[in-house]
Motif scaffolding. Structure first.
Motif, PDB file in Angstrom:
ATOM      1  N   ILE A   1       0.850  -1.158   0.001  1.00 48.52           N
ATOM      2  CA  ILE A   1      -0.072  -0.012  -0.109  1.00 48.52           C
ATOM      3  C   ILE A   1       0.798   1.381   0.000  1.00 48.52           C
ATOM      4  O   ILE A   1       0.580   2.139  -0.840  1.00 48.52           O
ATOM      5  CB  ILE A   1      -1.126  -0.030   1.198  1.00 48.52           C
ATOM      6  CG1 ILE A   1      -2.001  -1.098   0.997  1.00 48.52           C
ATOM      7  CG2 ILE A   1      -1.543   1.416   1.496  1.00 48.52           C
ATOM      8  CD1 ILE A   1      -2.812  -1.536   2.307  1.00 48.52           C
TER       9      ILE A   1
ATOM     10  N   PRO B   1      -3.033   4.743  -4.649  1.00 46.22           N
ATOM     11  CA  PRO B   1      -3.803   3.846  -4.009  1.00 46.22           C
ATOM     12  C   PRO B   1      -5.271   4.766  -3.547  1.00 46.22           C
ATOM     13  O   PRO B   1      -5.260   5.653  -3.454  1.00 46.22           O
ATOM     14  CB  PRO B   1      -3.222   3.703  -2.703  1.00 46.22           C
ATOM     15  CG  PRO B   1      -2.336   4.930  -2.451  1.00 46.22           C
ATOM     16  CD  PRO B   1      -1.952   5.362  -3.736  1.00 46.22           C
TER      17      PRO B   1
ATOM     18  N   THR C   1      -4.073   0.867  -7.218  1.00 48.26           N
ATOM     19  CA  THR C   1      -4.677  -0.217  -6.322  1.00 48.26           C
ATOM     20  C   THR C   1      -5.670   0.171  -5.447  1.00 48.26           C
ATOM     21  O   THR C   1      -5.562   1.586  -4.976  1.00 48.26           O
ATOM     22  CB  THR C   1      -3.285  -0.194  -5.415  1.00 48.26           C
ATOM     23  OG1 THR C   1      -1.952  -0.498  -6.015  1.00 48.26           O
ATOM     24  CG2 THR C   1      -3.306  -1.293  -4.089  1.00 48.26           C
TER      25      THR C   1
ATOM     26  N   ILE D   1      -7.820  -0.817  -2.102  1.00 48.80           N
ATOM     27  CA  ILE D   1      -7.855  -1.580  -0.818  1.00 48.80           C
ATOM     28  C   ILE D   1      -9.343  -1.574  -0.327  1.00 48.80           C
ATOM     29  O   ILE D   1      -9.820  -0.727   0.044  1.00 48.80           O
ATOM     30  CB  ILE D   1      -6.871  -0.776   0.357  1.00 48.80           C
ATOM     31  CG1 ILE D   1      -5.326  -0.724  -0.393  1.00 48.80           C
ATOM     32  CG2 ILE D   1      -6.890  -1.482   1.705  1.00 48.80           C
ATOM     33  CD1 ILE D   1      -5.176   0.821  -0.761  1.00 48.80           C
TER      34      ILE D   1
END
Length: 171
Positions: free
Chosen positions: A31, A37, A111, A113
């Motif tokens: 991360i 992200p 990315t 999460i």
């Protein structure tokens, strides 16, 4: 080190490619190294004060923009986190569009999460992302999510909190 990868039992499968089990320290480092992200937070974080606290800590420590889905935005208000409300299905559609500029207009994310979602719900959202985007998806939920790129295994709430603490240390 908290071991969160030993129980990755699947109750059903969604294709030939399933997520790789990941330890919290590795997830934290991934991360922190991501270029763009996005933390996608579901309303389940509101059911546990410790989970909400760690969600906010993750967002702050890694300076992550937050896509607050469901009614999770209510937990983000006045927390000092860069959170914006969006419907998770709409977000998944946008994330698959290479021309979408993101919630902040700065460009596509690399990315995402996931935290605080109902397993069967987020698994289907991630199925679309797996099939129609090149995003790396990291599930830090307390259940193994087959359609993520990487996921914690099936763990207890207590171990989940420990895992999130370890992830935070490695951001």
């Amino acid at each position: 080190m908290v071991d969160v990868i030993k129980n990755t039992q699947m109750h059903c499968t969604y294709g030939c490619k399933t997520s790789k089990a990941v330890q919290p320290n590795v997830a934290g480092k991934m991360i922190s190294k991501a270029k763009r992200p996005l933390l996608i937070v579901g309303s389940q974080v509101l059911k546990d004060e410790e989970l909400l606290k760690r969600t906010i800590e993750i967002a702050k420590k890694a300076d992550l923009p937050v896509a607050a889905t469901g009614h999770s935005i209510s937990g983000m208000v006045d927390s000092g986190v860069n959170a914006k409300y969006i419907n998770v299905h709409s977000l998944a559609t946008y994330l698959c569009d290479p021309n979408w500029k993101g919630l902040d207009g700065e460009g596509q994310y690399d990315t995402v999460i996931m935290l605080g979602h109902i397993k069967y719900y987020v698994n289907q959202v991630l199925s679309g992302l797996k099939s129609f985007s090149n995003l790396k998806t990291i599930s830090i939920e307390r259940f193994y999510i087959q359609n993520a790129t990487m996921s914690f295994g099936n763990i207890t709430p207590e171990v989940h909190v420990e895992a999130l603490d370890e992830l935070i240390e490695n951001l």
